[in-house]
Write an enzyme that holds these catalytic residues in place. Sequence first.
Site, PDB file in Angstrom:
ATOM      1  CE  LYS A 251      -8.570  -1.744   0.763  1.00 52.21           C
ATOM      2  NZ  LYS A 251      -8.794  -2.900  -0.100  1.00 52.21           N
TER       3      LYS A 251
ATOM      4  CE  LYS B 163     -12.122  -2.215  -7.726  1.00 54.84           C
ATOM      5  NZ  LYS B 163     -11.766  -2.729  -6.370  1.00 54.84           N
TER       6      LYS B 163
END
Length: 298
Positions: free
Chosen positions: A176, A244
């Site tokens: 990811k 983030k």
Amino acid sequence: MTSTATDRVGLVGLGIMGMAYARNLLAAGLRVAGFDVVPDLVDSLSDLGGHPASSNAEVAQSSDVVLVALPDASALHQAVSGPDSLSEAAHPGLVVVEMSTLALEDKARAREALASAGASMLDAPVSGTGIQAAAAEIVVYASGERAAIERARPVLDVIAKATYELGEFGNGSKMKYVANLLVSVHNLATAEAFVLGTRAGLDPRQILEVISAGVGSSRIFEIRGPMIIDDDYPPAARLRMFLKDIDVIGEFGRSLHVPTPLLDASLPWYEEAVELGLGDLDAAALTRLLAAKARTPD
């Protein structure tokens, strides 16, 4: 759907992604229990026909597989180890599928807490926006115990077009990171390209059509292009969430002594966009920032 050992599904986090999962699971005939710290979201699940849980513990108690889709590590630890948490009501055979983009150490900490309570946890982040989640067209990067993946697979097959089994716990997040490095850069590149083209006098619809047919395109360009054309940015993936993600991916790259120059260069643009109040819009809203900075030629 025929009866299986995974007919009882739980959801922790009922935001854009979690609610998309809920709709698809309910449409497939599964029993869905869900909890979110925002009461209105729990009410929305109830309106869809899901079971509104009063706590994370109730979700664990009433589920065989729990999908976790939370915005940050603090929310994950609260859900796993806080009051009325998943760990408090975990039971042997429970599989918790953690689907967020977080630091590996945070996922490992949550996994240990659940293991001590007799449950298995998978590291299984997803590739795809809220729009793709709604259409069950996301891709799951699953990592962890093979038996747990197979137990969760009937649920994942409902919400995703593909689930890749990537081996040991943590490999899902690593994949990811690679994916979201590209997404973060492509968001900004797409905005930059549209602003350049429209400022040059090109029709934005023609930009989307022509570039999508050639080698300069990307999946992000094709997903976010229509939003840019309409100057309308419903949050398929909120712009602020990339702050983030960029931080997590950058830290991971530095831990491996790998330079990430394009990722690093994108960060100030995301930060400025959030400061301007664009953070809750889709990441395609970077276009508004770039367009505002484009000067009229002298």
